[in-house]
Design a protein around this motif. Structure first.
Motif, PDB file in Angstrom:
ATOM      1  N   ALA A 118       0.827  -1.212   0.000  1.00 19.61           N
ATOM      2  CA  ALA A 118       0.000   0.000   0.000  1.00 19.61           C
ATOM      3  C   ALA A 118       0.859   1.260   0.000  1.00 19.61           C
ATOM      4  CB  ALA A 118      -0.921  -0.014   1.202  1.00 19.61           C
ATOM      5  N   GLN A 119       2.021   1.192   0.650  1.00 21.42           N
ATOM      6  CA  GLN A 119       2.896   2.360   0.674  1.00 21.42           C
ATOM      7  C   GLN A 119       3.961   2.263  -0.398  1.00 21.42           C
ATOM      8  OE1 GLN A 119       4.056   3.292   4.886  1.00 21.42           O
ATOM      9  NE2 GLN A 119       3.141   1.325   5.307  1.00 21.42           N
ATOM     10  N   PHE A 135      -0.378  -9.813   0.260  1.00 20.98           N
ATOM     11  CA  PHE A 135      -1.360 -10.305   1.236  1.00 20.98           C
ATOM     12  C   PHE A 135      -2.502 -11.037   0.526  1.00 20.98           C
ATOM     13  CE2 PHE A 135       0.395  -6.327   3.103  1.00 20.98           C
ATOM     14  CZ  PHE A 135       1.307  -6.971   3.906  1.00 20.98           C
ATOM     15  N   GLY A 217       0.297 -12.271   4.853  1.00 19.93           N
ATOM     16  CA  GLY A 217      -0.787 -11.695   5.649  1.00 19.93           C
ATOM     17  C   GLY A 217      -1.418 -12.714   6.589  1.00 19.93           C
ATOM     18  N   HIS A 218      -1.019 -13.983   6.478  1.00 22.73           N
ATOM     19  CA  HIS A 218      -1.436 -15.029   7.431  1.00 22.73           C
ATOM     20  C   HIS A 218      -2.938 -15.142   7.626  1.00 22.73           C
ATOM     21  CE1 HIS A 218       2.713 -13.858   8.596  1.00 22.73           C
ATOM     22  NE2 HIS A 218       2.864 -15.166   8.643  1.00 22.73           N
ATOM     23  N   ILE A 219      -3.726 -14.965   6.574  1.00 24.04           N
ATOM     24  CA  ILE A 219      -5.170 -15.134   6.734  1.00 24.04           C
ATOM     25  C   ILE A 219      -5.489 -16.622   6.718  1.00 24.04           C
ATOM     26  CG2 ILE A 219      -7.444 -14.538   5.846  1.00 24.04           C
ATOM     27  CD1 ILE A 219      -6.034 -12.199   4.351  1.00 24.04           C
ATOM     28  N   ARG A 220      -6.067 -17.086   7.816  1.00 19.78           N
ATOM     29  CA  ARG A 220      -6.365 -18.520   7.951  1.00 19.78           C
ATOM     30  C   ARG A 220      -7.288 -18.994   6.838  1.00 19.78           C
ATOM     31  NH1 ARG A 220      -4.769 -20.939  13.056  1.00 19.78           N
ATOM     32  NH2 ARG A 220      -3.589 -19.236  13.937  1.00 19.78           N
TER      33      ARG A 220
ATOM     34  N   LEU B  31     -12.354  -9.207   7.936  1.00 19.72           N
ATOM     35  CA  LEU B  31     -11.051  -9.750   8.303  1.00 19.72           C
ATOM     36  C   LEU B  31     -10.582  -9.110   9.609  1.00 19.72           C
ATOM     37  CD1 LEU B  31      -8.457 -11.368   7.794  1.00 19.72           C
ATOM     38  CD2 LEU B  31      -7.641  -9.507   6.358  1.00 19.72           C
ATOM     39  N   SER B  66      -6.489 -13.498  10.976  1.00 19.80           N
ATOM     40  CA  SER B  66      -5.063 -13.558  10.691  1.00 19.80           C
ATOM     41  C   SER B  66      -4.326 -13.367  12.015  1.00 19.80           C
ATOM     42  CB  SER B  66      -4.689 -12.450   9.705  1.00 19.80           C
ATOM     43  OG  SER B  66      -3.293 -12.272   9.703  1.00 19.80           O
ATOM     44  N   HIS B  67      -3.434 -14.296  12.326  1.00 20.37           N
ATOM     45  CA  HIS B  67      -2.694 -14.217  13.586  1.00 20.37           C
ATOM     46  C   HIS B  67      -1.196 -14.300  13.332  1.00 20.37           C
ATOM     47  CE1 HIS B  67      -6.258 -14.727  16.075  1.00 20.37           C
ATOM     48  NE2 HIS B  67      -6.635 -15.666  15.238  1.00 20.37           N
ATOM     49  N   ALA B  68      -0.457 -13.434  13.984  1.00 22.19           N
ATOM     50  CA  ALA B  68       1.012 -13.511  13.990  1.00 22.19           C
ATOM     51  C   ALA B  68       1.480 -12.548  15.065  1.00 22.19           C
ATOM     52  CB  ALA B  68       1.579 -13.153  12.618  1.00 22.19           C
ATOM     53  N   LYS B  72       4.357  -7.283  13.779  1.00 23.31           N
ATOM     54  CA  LYS B  72       4.403  -7.694  12.378  1.00 23.31           C
ATOM     55  C   LYS B  72       3.027  -7.493  11.731  1.00 23.31           C
ATOM     56  CE  LYS B  72       5.450 -11.734   9.573  1.00 23.31           C
ATOM     57  NZ  LYS B  72       5.857 -13.121   9.541  1.00 23.31           N
ATOM     58  N   GLN B  73       1.986  -7.763  12.493  1.00 23.73           N
ATOM     59  CA  GLN B  73       0.633  -7.663  11.967  1.00 23.73           C
ATOM     60  C   GLN B  73       0.265  -6.228  11.596  1.00 23.73           C
ATOM     61  OE1 GLN B  73      -0.125 -10.510  10.969  1.00 23.73           O
ATOM     62  NE2 GLN B  73      -1.938 -11.093  12.106  1.00 23.73           N
ATOM     63  N   ALA B  76       1.892  -5.178   8.471  1.00 24.61           N
ATOM     64  CA  ALA B  76       1.216  -5.726   7.298  1.00 24.61           C
ATOM     65  C   ALA B  76      -0.032  -4.909   6.969  1.00 24.61           C
ATOM     66  CB  ALA B  76       0.853  -7.192   7.534  1.00 24.61           C
ATOM     67  N   ALA B  78      -0.494  -1.769   7.589  1.00 25.03           N
ATOM     68  CA  ALA B  78      -0.030  -0.513   7.003  1.00 25.03           C
ATOM     69  C   ALA B  78       0.411  -0.723   5.560  1.00 25.03           C
ATOM     70  CB  ALA B  78       1.122   0.052   7.828  1.00 25.03           C
ATOM     71  N   ASP B  79       0.915  -1.919   5.253  1.00 25.85           N
ATOM     72  CA  ASP B  79       1.388  -2.215   3.901  1.00 25.85           C
ATOM     73  C   ASP B  79       0.271  -2.701   2.986  1.00 25.85           C
ATOM     74  OD1 ASP B  79       4.060  -1.465   3.826  1.00 25.85           O
ATOM     75  OD2 ASP B  79       4.693  -3.252   4.910  1.00 25.85           O
ATOM     76  N   GLY B  80      -0.958  -2.760   3.502  1.00 29.23           N
ATOM     77  CA  GLY B  80      -2.061  -3.077   2.608  1.00 29.23           C
ATOM     78  C   GLY B  80      -2.851  -4.341   2.916  1.00 29.23           C
ATOM     79  N   LEU B  81      -2.555  -5.021   4.006  1.00 26.83           N
ATOM     80  CA  LEU B  81      -3.403  -6.147   4.395  1.00 26.83           C
ATOM     81  C   LEU B  81      -4.755  -5.570   4.807  1.00 26.83           C
ATOM     82  CD1 LEU B  81      -3.819  -9.134   5.108  1.00 26.83           C
ATOM     83  CD2 LEU B  81      -2.783  -8.708   7.309  1.00 26.83           C
ATOM     84  N   GLU B  82      -5.828  -5.979   4.095  1.00 28.09           N
ATOM     85  CA  GLU B  82      -7.110  -5.303   4.262  1.00 28.09           C
ATOM     86  C   GLU B  82      -7.879  -5.771   5.480  1.00 28.09           C
ATOM     87  OE1 GLU B  82      -9.314  -5.151   0.568  1.00 28.09           O
ATOM     88  OE2 GLU B  82      -8.250  -3.287   0.121  1.00 28.09           O
ATOM     89  N   LYS B 100      -0.055   6.051  10.767  1.00 28.60           N
ATOM     90  CA  LYS B 100      -0.139   5.836   9.326  1.00 28.60           C
ATOM     91  C   LYS B 100      -1.467   6.327   8.763  1.00 28.60           C
ATOM     92  CE  LYS B 100       3.798   3.802   8.875  1.00 28.60           C
ATOM     93  NZ  LYS B 100       4.857   4.436   8.106  1.00 28.60           N
ATOM     94  N   LYS B 257     -13.730   1.680   2.311  1.00 22.72           N
ATOM     95  CA  LYS B 257     -13.540   1.148   0.960  1.00 22.72           C
ATOM     96  C   LYS B 257     -14.449  -0.066   0.721  1.00 22.72           C
ATOM     97  CE  LYS B 257     -10.093  -0.897  -1.986  1.00 22.72           C
ATOM     98  NZ  LYS B 257      -8.862  -1.684  -1.941  1.00 22.72           N
TER      99      LYS B 257
END
Lengths: 291, 336
Positions: A118-119, A135, A217-220, B31, B66-68, B72-73, B76, B78-82, B100, B257
């Motif tokens: 995204a960035q 992701f 992105g680790h989405i189950r 999500l 989503s788990h971690a 780190k989460q 992610a 911030a980098d676009g994980l919706e 952010k 969105k």
């Protein structure tokens, strides 16, 4: 050949090598299966029948099967260009092919984030058009493609170079089209090397952790591959589940190892056959030409 | 050779079928991006919410997790994980998303209780029978006691452990920043190593048998019992500890969105319902609901706690003062 070393030294060295092998290869493998079965067979199978585990296995296989055909086509094309032709920038191309070996997988993942995140460079554009790369599965396929790219090409380049281009030139001079030459001459010559490269690439594709972890992105049930699943279960204090999944990966590795050995064996057999078939012919030719 | 190609195509078809069986993005889906040990909680919570949502609106909703590791989460996200919502174990991680521009600044006021539906606290896990008789924080700084904790600079558990000890020393008679720093410095000197994370610290203590005491979340003690057996260790409650909060927030950009604002709001609101609170208690997280806390009193011994806000003026102050480069942790560590 006589051996100068005393018997005890030979035994000691062999013993050390075997102990090392056991300690670093066999023991971890046994430990994986031991931990996986710590809760009994029932718990083992329950962990694998879990919806999320099944989807992780499915996604891992999907990525590998998607990546391999690309690897084959691009790898053969690259090896073909490098082995059979001379052109400017050839050494640069070889360096580029080796790049994925040299770069740490985590860095590969981060670079893809910098490009598609995204960035990142294309992030805003992709987001505006509602295209998901990182992701999501496409990003995972892309990084796996990058990571596994060198295997096929690297395997084929020395093989094709050793074979030279005489046979292909003969085929063309006998009137074969390019495609006919490739299918009837080139491909049969490289098939075992190709298969070997594919097996190695496959093993890497299924086992890749670092790069995939960054862009997943680790989405189950959606973007979790088997290696990621193992880590997550372990961090959640689900040791049996983690090691059950790990044992599936270990099994895949064992299958790969057997396949690799079979291919190697077949390759050696074929070259030996070729050698024995060629030698008398050469002798005959020589005796014929010599009056 | 054409057989090889055919097999490849066949494989692709099979793989495609496998991929198709993975549920595609449905219209109504959400999500939830969360920290790693929250899985058990949301595994039980999600079906409850699906039922609730169906009864309320008649719609079926797909919930994805989503788990971690929490830092780190949020990176992610911030980098676009919706992520429609984030459910974290530390405010500093949500603050990162505020920075952010993905989460509004006063997210903590959008939900009750500082936007933390449940809490936990830091406790001591000691060897069975407590052979070194470790009862409270001062016992942990005695010479010859080995303390296991995750790295305070890079992990949530580590930061909470660090601040818990700091706050304890501060609240002693005559306590000030200087005595607190001395106390924490003694504690860190008793740590033979810093683990890479909560799980790693547990493995170090339980499996590798290093150390006399492990500082951990109360809720995590139950997870440890699940894996290693209840009789393998004792849990000791210090006289004073830190209240750990687990903030939740809506990711504004994503819900706008995807048009999921109402769903996301309800998903987080429902955490404070009776069902949601009871689920927290069943997962060994202290519910905010006073009645339920009483009901599960056997599971949650009374313990005096302080919050990060009370003692440190909130995470935005505590984080740079203690954990950024040149903070108290670095000062202690460099003089160690």
């Amino acid at each position: 050949m006589a051996n100068a070393e005393p018997r005890w030294l030979r035994w000691a060295l062999t013993g050390i090598a075997l102990a090392f092998l056991f300690l670093f290869l066999a023991l971890p493998l046994l430990a994986v299966f031991g931990e996986a079965l710590a809760g009994g067979w029932r718990a083992f199978f329950a962990a694998l029948k879990d919806r999320e585990a099944l989807s992780a296995i499915g996604l891992t296989l999907f990525i590998a099967l998607f990546v391999l055909p690309f690897n084959v086509v691009i790898g053969v094309a690259a090896a073909w260009a490098i082995a059979k032709f001379d052109f400017r920038g050839k050494s640069l191309l070889i360096t580029l092919i080796d790049l994925p070996f040299a770069v740490s997988p985590v860095v590969v993942g981060l670079v893809f984030l910098l490009i598609f995140g995204a960035q990142g460079l294309f992030g805003p554009w992709l987001s505006a058009h509602d295209i998901k790369v990182v992701f999501a599965v496409p990003g995972m396929v892309l990084v796996t493609l990058f990571i596994t790219f060198p295997f096929v090409a690297r395997e084929l380049i020395p093989l094709m170079q050793a074979q030279g281009k005489d046979e292909e030139e003969a085929a063309i001079s006998l009137g074969a089209t390019g495609w006919q030459m490739f299918r009837r001459v080139t491909l049969p010559n490289i098939k075992w090397g190709l298969l070997y490269g594919v097996i190695l690439a496959n093993a890497r594709a299924m086992g890749e952790f670092g790069a995939v972890s960054v862009v997943s992105g680790h989405i189950r049930g959606e973007t979790n591959t088997l290696p990621l699943h193992v880590e997550i279960l372990y961090n959640e204090y689900n040791a049996v589940g983690a090691f059950a999944s790990a044992s599936v990966l270990a099994l895949l590795a064992l299958v790969t190892l057997v396949a690799k050995t079979l291919v190697e064996w077949q390759m050696r057999k074929e070259t030996e056959m070729l050698d024995t078939a060629l030698t008398p012919e050469k002798v005959d030719q020589e005796s014929e030409t010599r009056p | 050779m054409s057989r090889l190609i055919r097999d490849f195509l066949l494989g692709l078809v099979v793989a495609g079928a496998v991929a198709a069986s993975v549920p595609a993005f449905a219209e109504s889906s959400l999500l939830n991006v969360s920290y790693d040990v929250a899985r058990d909680f949301y595994k039980d919570y999600n079906p409850m919410f699906q039922k609730h949502w169906k009864a309320k609106t008649g719609e079926a909703v797909e919930l994805k997790q989503s788990h971690a590791g929490s830092s780190k989460q949020v990176r992610a996200v911030a980098d676009g994980l919706e992520a429609d919502v984030v459910t974290m174990n530390q405010a500093s991680d949500v603050d990162f998303l505020v920075e952010k521009g993905l989460v509004i600044k006063d997210y903590a006021k959008k939900f009750p209780n500082n936007a933390s539906p449940y809490t936990s606290t830091m406790v001591f896990i000691v060897r069975k029978g407590n052979p070194k008789a470790l009862q409270d924080w001062p016992d942990l700084v005695k010479p010859g006691v080995q303390v296991i904790l995750p790295h305070p600079k890079s992990t949530g558990n580590g930061r909470y452990s660090y601040l818990a000890a700091w706050g304890f020393a501060l609240k002693q008679p005559g306590g000030n920043d200087k005595t607190a720093q001395e106390f924490v410095s003694k504690l860190l000197r008793n740590a033979p190593l810093f683990a890479a994370g909560g799980r790693d610290a547990t493995t170090t203590f339980m499996q590798r048998k290093i150390g006399d005491v492990l500082i951990s979340f109360e809720s995590e003690a139950e997870l440890i019992a699940k894996e290693f057996g209840k009789g393998e260790f004792d849990v000791v409650y210090p006289s004073l500890s830190i209240l750990t909060e687990f903030p939740v927030a809506i990711v504004e950009k994503v819900v706008d969105k995807r048009g999921t604002r109402k769903l996301a709001q309800e998903y987080l609101d429902y955490l404070w319902s009776k069902e949601g609170q009871e689920n927290a208690a069943q997962n060994y997280l202290r519910p905010r609901d006073a009645e339920l806390l009483k009901k599960f009193a056997a599971q949650f011994p009374a313990i005096k706690t302080f919050t990060v806000d009370e003692v440190f003026g909130g995470w935005p102050k505590a984080y740079p003062a203690h954990f950024k480069d040149g903070g108290t942790f670095d000062q202690i560590y460099q003089s160690k």
